[in-house]
Design an enzyme around this catalytic site. Structure first.
Site: not given
Ligand SMILES: NC(=O)c1ccc[n+]([C@@H]2O[C@H](COP(=O)([O-])OP(=O)(O)OC[C@H]3O[C@@H](n4cnc5c(N)ncnc54)[C@H](O)[C@@H]3O)[C@@H](O)[C@H]2O)c1
Length: 425
Positions: A30, A146, A150, A199, A244, A247-248, A255
């Protein structure tokens, strides 16, 4: 296998921990030094069930770094799990994705870049082009979207409904399949564009179901039906299924809002107006605001009234407040002149809400309140002593934004109870 994961957020950490648990040697990279330092100390920067235990159990197969070279060294697969937030135009902001692509060094051995971040259709083509321009022919590319949610992400990763791999070269798809050996799930292999669309379309379908049942709920309110029973009745239809259909007060999170907006804009940028999705998004916006009207129906003007928001995270089981309905609700209520108290068992309301009194317990938030709104269906709220809660409130008005409580029980405690799409008193 040796795996690098770029991004130590919700997706990157779960991916890294689960792959280490499968026996792979993982380096998570990160750009946030404090985050990497914390992970090295054994601290987990996010709340996700089972993640801390998994990280602890796989310590010897997991390393954390800010250094690209260290992450890539010897890696056969490089996952990209960086954020793709919306830009001002609603398109996905791919800045972090491009940074990772441009940071990749030349390598002697074959490396497969696997995109886990949610990106618009066509991103893989553009990345492939950029890699070729930089002379990185040794670097393969796959889309491996993915689908984890969460709150249940660790379980979802280990027991997925499917694994989707869109590849330019079938050999790269095979590497990703091999990496997941030990996980029982159908693997869908396809072209990169289709994987990217799977996705976006899956999330668009999920939010369509949410907005659909919310509109049914609103019509239930107008006609005297009960959406909880209606959802049960339609969900048992095997062609529809029960998921899904709750209702809410609308969906939120990191996302659904951004991905539905990104698909809407992706279509619009290609000259197509995705009318169904446009409506789904608008219904969701209105749904959050309907709560204000419900409170006013019982309290009259809410100017100067104290309203307690119970639950702040966008859903239970997470500390994530990105695009949480609580944010919109708090801002709307403040604009109407209400004073707000709030409680959440995990999410850090102080970091996101200005001028809101954050309480240490639900009962404390309810102290002296004229009305309360259940914003997030935390199980803890089912255990609140509502008789006691009522005695602490100035007025016993409760809007159950998630239909989690028993209306009869609340009414027996003297509450004016309103759910979403449930017959009013
Ligand atoms: N949160 C979810 O449940 C979920 C589910 C499916 C898909 N996604 C997708 O996955 C992606 C990530 O989501 P997230 O919720 O984990 O995001 P997040 O913001 O929690 O994490 C992203 C991380 O990437 C880091 N980062 C930024 N630039 C970087 C680099 N150059 N090198 C390494 N790390 C870097 C950030 O500092 C941060 O810690 C998004 O595109 C999101 O849409 C998320």
């Amino acid at each position: 296998m040796r795996v690098a994961v770029f991004g130590a957020g919700y997706v990157g950490l779960v991916t890294g921990a689960c792959l280490a648990d499968l026996g792979h040697d993982v380096v998570v990279r990160d750009i946030l030094e404090e985050r990497i330092d914390a992970l090295r100390r054994g601290e987990v920067p996010i709340h996700e069930q089972g993640l801390a235990e998994l990280l602890e159990r796989n310590r010897e197969r997991l390393r954390f770094t800010t250094d690209v070279g260290e992450a890539i060294d010897g890696a056969e697969v490089v996952f990209v799990a960086v954020g793709t937030p919306p830009t001002a135009s609603g398109d996905a902001d791919l800045t972090a994705v491009w940074t990772v692509v441009d940071e990749l060094p030349k390598v002697e051995h074959r490396v497969v870049v696997a995109m886990k971040s949610t990106v618009p259709v066509g991103t893989g083509d553009a990345v492939r082009h950029r890699l070729d321009e930089r002379g990185l022919e040794n670097v393969g590319y796959v889309s491996n979207p993915e689908f984890t949610a969460e709150g249940t992400a660790v379980h979802d990763f280990q027991h997925p409904d499917r694994i989707v791999v869109g590849a330019f070269d079938p050999a790269d798809a095979e590497v990703i399949e091999r990496l997941h050996a030990g996980i029982e799930a159908p693997v869908i292999t396809c072209d990169v564009n289709s994987a990217e669309m799977i996705k976006l379309a899956a999330n668009a379908f999920l939010v369509t179901r949410i907005s659909f049942i919310n509109e049914i709920a609103n019509v239930c309110e107008a006609t005297g039906a009960d959406v909880v029973k209606v959802a049960e009745g339609i969900g048992l239809d095997h062609r529809l299924g029960p998921h899904f259909l709750r209702a809410g007060i609308g969906y939120g999170g990191s996302c659904f809002p951004k991905d539905s907006l990104a698909l809407k804009q992706l279509a619009a940028n290609s000259g197509y107006s995705f009318q169904l999705l446009n409506a789904v998004i608008e219904v969701n916006e209105l749904q959050k605001r309907r709560v204000v009207g419900k409170l006013e129906r019982h309290l009259g003007s809410i100017r100067g009234k104290k309203i307690a928001l119970l639950g702040l995270a966008f859903k239970p089981g997470t500390d994530d407040m990105r695009e949480a309905p609580s944010l919109v609700l708090a801002a709307r209520l403040q604009a109407e002149g209400a004073e707000i108290s709030a409680w959440d068992p995990i999410a850090n309301g102080r970091a996101h809400l200005d001028g809101v009194a954050i309480a240490g317990s639900a009962l404390e938030a309810l102290e002296g309140a004229d009305g309360a709104v259940i914003v997030t269906e935390w199980p803890e709220l089912g255990e609140v002593d509502w008789a006691e809660a009522g005695s602490r409130m100035r007025q016993r008005v409760l809007v159950d934004g998630r239909n989690m409580l028993d209306p009869e029980e609340l009414r027996a405690h003297g509450f004016e109870y309103e759910g979403i799409g449930r017959a009013a008193e």
